[in-house]
Design a protein around this motif. Sequence first.
Motif, PDB file in Angstrom:
ATOM      1  N   VAL A  21      11.820  50.823  57.192  1.00 51.59           N
ATOM      2  CA  VAL A  21      12.171  49.954  58.318  1.00 51.59           C
ATOM      3  C   VAL A  21      13.195  50.630  59.224  1.00 51.59           C
ATOM      4  CG1 VAL A  21      13.260  47.751  58.949  1.00 51.59           C
ATOM      5  CG2 VAL A  21      11.557  47.812  57.123  1.00 51.59           C
ATOM      6  N   ASP A  22      14.311  51.094  58.646  1.00 46.69           N
ATOM      7  CA  ASP A  22      15.408  51.628  59.456  1.00 46.69           C
ATOM      8  C   ASP A  22      15.152  53.022  60.002  1.00 46.69           C
ATOM      9  OD1 ASP A  22      16.655  49.264  58.741  1.00 46.69           O
ATOM     10  OD2 ASP A  22      18.030  50.202  57.311  1.00 46.69           O
ATOM     11  N   VAL A  23      14.438  53.855  59.261  1.00 43.12           N
ATOM     12  CA  VAL A  23      14.211  55.245  59.686  1.00 43.12           C
ATOM     13  C   VAL A  23      12.832  55.409  60.316  1.00 43.12           C
ATOM     14  CG1 VAL A  23      14.057  57.646  58.929  1.00 43.12           C
ATOM     15  CG2 VAL A  23      15.823  56.156  57.968  1.00 43.12           C
ATOM     16  N   VAL A  24      11.801  54.970  59.611  1.00 44.15           N
ATOM     17  CA  VAL A  24      10.432  55.160  60.116  1.00 44.15           C
ATOM     18  C   VAL A  24      10.142  54.229  61.285  1.00 44.15           C
ATOM     19  CG1 VAL A  24       7.988  55.131  59.482  1.00 44.15           C
ATOM     20  CG2 VAL A  24       9.683  55.959  57.850  1.00 44.15           C
ATOM     21  N   GLY A  25      10.708  53.016  61.255  1.00 46.09           N
ATOM     22  CA  GLY A  25      10.490  52.084  62.357  1.00 46.09           C
ATOM     23  C   GLY A  25       9.410  51.050  62.096  1.00 46.09           C
ATOM     24  N   LEU A  26       8.966  50.926  60.844  1.00 51.14           N
ATOM     25  CA  LEU A  26       7.997  49.884  60.510  1.00 51.14           C
ATOM     26  C   LEU A  26       8.728  48.541  60.455  1.00 51.14           C
ATOM     27  CD1 LEU A  26       6.006  51.676  57.651  1.00 51.14           C
ATOM     28  CD2 LEU A  26       5.546  51.662  60.112  1.00 51.14           C
ATOM     29  N   THR A  27       7.961  47.453  60.448  1.00 51.04           N
ATOM     30  CA  THR A  27       8.563  46.126  60.345  1.00 51.04           C
ATOM     31  C   THR A  27       8.095  45.442  59.075  1.00 51.04           C
ATOM     32  OG1 THR A  27       6.794  45.171  61.680  1.00 51.04           O
ATOM     33  CG2 THR A  27       8.781  45.823  62.841  1.00 51.04           C
ATOM     34  N   GLN A  28       9.008  44.706  58.463  1.00 48.67           N
ATOM     35  CA  GLN A  28       8.654  43.945  57.270  1.00 48.67           C
ATOM     36  C   GLN A  28       7.901  42.702  57.708  1.00 48.67           C
ATOM     37  OE1 GLN A  28      11.898  43.241  54.554  1.00 48.67           O
ATOM     38  NE2 GLN A  28      10.927  41.376  53.798  1.00 48.67           N
ATOM     39  N   GLY A  29       6.792  42.408  57.019  1.00 53.63           N
ATOM     40  CA  GLY A  29       5.987  41.263  57.410  1.00 53.63           C
ATOM     41  C   GLY A  29       5.467  40.491  56.218  1.00 53.63           C
ATOM     42  N   ALA A  30       4.543  39.608  56.505  1.00 55.85           N
ATOM     43  CA  ALA A  30       3.978  38.723  55.493  1.00 55.85           C
ATOM     44  C   ALA A  30       3.297  39.514  54.385  1.00 55.85           C
ATOM     45  CB  ALA A  30       2.981  37.776  56.147  1.00 55.85           C
ATOM     46  N   ARG A  31       3.379  38.949  53.171  1.00 54.81           N
ATOM     47  CA  ARG A  31       2.766  39.561  51.991  1.00 54.81           C
ATOM     48  C   ARG A  31       2.246  38.439  51.104  1.00 54.81           C
ATOM     49  NH1 ARG A  31       4.788  40.886  46.677  1.00 54.81           N
ATOM     50  NH2 ARG A  31       3.720  42.713  45.815  1.00 54.81           N
ATOM     51  N   PRO A  32       1.045  38.572  50.564  1.00 55.29           N
ATOM     52  CA  PRO A  32       0.536  37.538  49.673  1.00 55.29           C
ATOM     53  C   PRO A  32       1.455  37.346  48.465  1.00 55.29           C
ATOM     54  CG  PRO A  32      -1.221  39.041  50.292  1.00 55.29           C
ATOM     55  CD  PRO A  32       0.072  39.654  50.783  1.00 55.29           C
ATOM     56  N   PRO A  33       1.417  36.183  47.834  1.00 57.68           N
ATOM     57  CA  PRO A  33       2.293  35.900  46.696  1.00 57.68           C
ATOM     58  C   PRO A  33       1.785  36.521  45.393  1.00 57.68           C
ATOM     59  CG  PRO A  33       0.952  33.988  47.171  1.00 57.68           C
ATOM     60  CD  PRO A  33       0.646  35.004  48.242  1.00 57.68           C
ATOM     61  N   PHE A  34       1.873  37.839  45.292  1.00 60.78           N
ATOM     62  CA  PHE A  34       1.456  38.539  44.088  1.00 60.78           C
ATOM     63  C   PHE A  34       2.427  38.229  42.950  1.00 60.78           C
ATOM     64  CE2 PHE A  34      -0.175  41.472  47.453  1.00 60.78           C
ATOM     65  CZ  PHE A  34      -1.526  41.264  47.207  1.00 60.78           C
TER      66      PHE A  34
END
Length: 132
Positions: A21-34
């Motif tokens: 998130v902080d370095v690569v620039g991806l965003t945290q998002g929804a994830r199924p309830p595994f």
Amino acid sequence: MQLDHATIVTADLDTARRFFVDVVGLTQGARPPFSVGGYWLYANGRPVIHLVEATVPGTSVRAAPRIDHIAFRLESAAEWQALLARLRATGVAYQTAQVPPMGPQEAAMQIFVALAPGVVVEFVTALHHAQP
């Protein structure tokens, strides 16, 4: 056909999440309830990195066969310079390598980050994007 996602199993979910998130620039998002913990990290609206909590102790020995690394291509000098700035700002160690031209493929520049034992992330761009 295109690559859908890469899954990284790690005992240190938060460090991996912060890196992507902080370095690569991806965003945290929804994830199924595994039934195991983890995160899905998104690029351009798609979950491209799945982080999964390790449920068995890791080993420092690299198994073979294995997937060696995942790579992200950066398409502009601005993206490349922003990545370098984030790497430096967060103190993440990296190595660089230059790929010589081959036929119609132009020269490229690579950055390699060892995220954890056995987990390498590569960033690659056209050499002319990496020039200051």
